[in-house]
Design a protein around this motif. Structure first.
Motif, short mmCIF file in Angstrom:
data_model
loop_
_atom_site.label_atom_id
_atom_site.label_comp_id
_atom_site.label_asym_id
_atom_site.label_seq_id
_atom_site.Cartn_x
_atom_site.Cartn_y
_atom_site.Cartn_z
N ALA A 36 -1.58 8.05 -3.62
CA ALA A 36 -1.21 7.78 -2.23
C ALA A 36 -0.21 8.81 -1.69
O ALA A 36 -0.34 9.27 -0.55
CB ALA A 36 -0.63 6.37 -2.10
N ASP A 37 0.78 9.17 -2.48
CA ASP A 37 1.82 10.08 -1.99
C ASP A 37 1.26 11.46 -1.65
O ASP A 37 1.46 11.98 -0.55
CB ASP A 37 2.94 10.22 -3.03
CG ASP A 37 3.60 8.89 -3.37
OD1 ASP A 37 3.52 7.97 -2.54
OD2 ASP A 37 4.17 8.79 -4.47
N ALA A 40 -1.47 11.29 1.23
CA ALA A 40 -0.85 11.20 2.56
C ALA A 40 -0.25 12.54 2.96
O ALA A 40 -0.35 12.96 4.13
CB ALA A 40 0.22 10.12 2.56
N ARG A 175 7.54 5.29 -0.67
CA ARG A 175 6.21 5.12 -1.25
C ARG A 175 5.41 4.10 -0.43
O ARG A 175 4.20 4.24 -0.25
CB ARG A 175 6.36 4.66 -2.70
CG ARG A 175 5.07 4.65 -3.50
CD ARG A 175 5.36 4.38 -4.96
NE ARG A 175 6.07 5.50 -5.57
CZ ARG A 175 7.04 5.36 -6.47
NH1 ARG A 175 7.43 4.16 -6.85
NH2 ARG A 175 7.63 6.43 -6.99
N THR A 178 3.84 5.97 2.46
CA THR A 178 2.67 6.80 2.14
C THR A 178 1.44 5.93 1.91
O THR A 178 0.33 6.29 2.31
CB THR A 178 2.92 7.69 0.91
OG1 THR A 178 3.15 6.89 -0.25
CG2 THR A 178 4.11 8.61 1.14
N ARG A 179 1.62 4.78 1.26
CA ARG A 179 0.49 3.87 1.06
C ARG A 179 -0.03 3.33 2.39
O ARG A 179 -1.24 3.24 2.61
CB ARG A 179 0.91 2.73 0.14
CG ARG A 179 1.13 3.15 -1.31
CD ARG A 179 1.74 2.03 -2.13
NE ARG A 179 1.88 2.40 -3.54
CZ ARG A 179 2.59 1.72 -4.42
NH1 ARG A 179 3.22 0.61 -4.05
NH2 ARG A 179 2.67 2.13 -5.68
N CYS A 182 -2.00 6.01 4.22
CA CYS A 182 -3.36 6.13 3.70
C CYS A 182 -4.25 5.01 4.23
O CYS A 182 -5.41 5.24 4.60
CB CYS A 182 -3.34 6.11 2.17
SG CYS A 182 -2.71 7.63 1.41
N GLU A 188 -8.62 6.30 0.49
CA GLU A 188 -8.58 5.45 -0.70
C GLU A 188 -7.91 6.19 -1.85
O GLU A 188 -8.53 7.00 -2.54
CB GLU A 188 -9.99 5.03 -1.09
CG GLU A 188 -10.70 4.19 -0.04
CD GLU A 188 -12.07 3.72 -0.50
OE1 GLU A 188 -12.39 3.93 -1.69
OE2 GLU A 188 -12.80 3.17 0.33
N PRO A 189 -6.62 5.94 -2.05
CA PRO A 189 -5.90 6.67 -3.10
C PRO A 189 -6.38 6.28 -4.49
O PRO A 189 -6.84 5.17 -4.74
CB PRO A 189 -4.44 6.23 -2.90
CG PRO A 189 -4.38 5.62 -1.55
CD PRO A 189 -5.74 5.05 -1.30
N GLN A 191 -5.46 5.36 -8.28
CA GLN A 191 -4.36 4.71 -8.98
C GLN A 191 -4.27 5.29 -10.40
O GLN A 191 -5.10 4.97 -11.25
CB GLN A 191 -4.60 3.19 -9.04
CG GLN A 191 -4.77 2.53 -7.68
CD GLN A 191 -3.53 2.61 -6.83
OE1 GLN A 191 -2.41 2.64 -7.33
NE2 GLN A 191 -3.71 2.64 -5.51
#
Length: 330
Positions: A36-37, A40, A175, A178-179, A182, A188-189, A191
């Motif tokens: 995510a970080d 983004a 954080r 950033t999530r 997104c 779609e980050p 994981q």
């Protein structure tokens, strides 16, 4: 026109501040794992950089440590192409056989690959997606390890890495932001399972320590830890400047350091002088520890005719009369 979602605005504003006034006309490269970080960050850079007259590209590193890592890297690269980032690279690195634990070995391999890509493309800067939460974790780990002011300074917003400017635009962004960015952008980050693997100290801090602190002290504790890093960084920079001048003053024409000049320094400056000198003698920063500097300190402030102090790699430093010599004077 619909208002821009606050998390997206926060990330774009942070990127704009980092890129505004950046010298050179080369592209900026975003290091993106697909989390995510960094995702983004990459999306914000793809939007902001062209509006500042700057090309933006992306590098994703496949460490080969997890099943499906090659597919993940390919997916990140394909997404980057789709949003107009260029150049785009997916780089496979070898982690096995490097010194240190798996986390340190992966980090070393990753940054080698990122810097090499930045050099190939004559990049004006390399961008990473470290957030305020990462900074808070870094400060806590430094406290636990007794790292001192330099460790408490955490990650700088800008540093040189093998001649490449490394920027961390998101150190004031959370954080959670950033999530959320997104989610707003429909991204779609990935994981990373390592981020929740209790085998890693940082993962334990993230999952167990920080939530307890937030519960006990409130969410402002994260800002407090990040602010501690900023204050420690300013103090460390001032002490480093003093140490640079003191090291120049302590140098002797015979190649050693003058003990009287070293003895006249306050301990905070003298330790930095000896640390910098040890690096000049060939001690690698990653292997150079407090005990090595303490052994050099003893040659100055606790001299009883003892033998050599040893630096990483077996390099010796000796005291003869009022001089320190190293390694192995003739």
């Amino acid at each position: 026109m619909a208002a821009l979602a606050p998390p997206v605005a926060a990330v774009r504003t942070a990127v704009r501040r980092a890129l505004t006034g950046l010298p050179g006309d080369g592209p900026v490269l975003v290091a993106c794992s697909g989390g995510a970080d960094s995702l983004a960050l990459a999306a914000a850079t793809a939007f902001v950089a062209p509006r500042l007259g700057r090309r933006a590209g992306l590098v994703t590193v496949d460490h080969g440590l997890q099943e499906g890592s090659a597919e993940r890297a390919a997916a990140v690269a394909a997404w980057a192409d789709d949003v107009g980032l260029t150049p785009v690279e997916s780089v496979r690195v070898a982690v096995a056989g490097r010194p240190g634990g798996p986390e340190a070995a992966a980090r070393e391999a990753r940054y080698e690959a990122l810097v090499a890509a930045a050099v190939r493309h004559r990049a004006a800067a390399l961008l990473t997606g470290h957030t305020r939460d990462d900074q808070a974790e870094t400060v806590l780990l430094a406290l636990a390890r007794g790292s001192g002011p330099r460790g408490l300074a955490g990650m700088p917003a800008r540093r040189e890495l093998s001649g490449v400017p490394l920027l961390r635009p998101l150190l004031a962004v959370t954080r959670e932001q950033t999530r959320a960015a997104c989610a707003v952008l429909g991204l779609e980050p990935w994981q990373d399972p390592h981020n929740s693997d209790p085998a890693y100290a940082r993962a334990r801090v993230r999952a167990d320590v920080l939530p307890v602190l937030v519960d006990a002290l409130g969410p402002g504790v994260l800002d407090g830890l990040a602010r501690t890093a900023a204050l420690a960084a300013a103090d460390a920079a001032a002490l480093d400047d003093l140490a640079d001048a003191a090291l120049a003053e302590a140098r002797h024409p015979d190649g050693g350091l003058a003990v009287p000049a070293l003895a006249a320094l306050v301990p905070a400056v003298r330790g930095r002088v000896l640390h910098a000198w040890a690096r000049e003698l060939g001690a690698t920063p990653g292997a150079l520890s407090h005990r090595h500097v303490a052994a050099l300190e003893a040659l100055v402030s606790d001299w009883r005719g003892q033998g050599a102090a040893y630096l990483p790699g077996g390099r010796r430093v000796l005291r003869r009369a009022d001089r320190l010599f190293g390694p192995d004077p003739a």
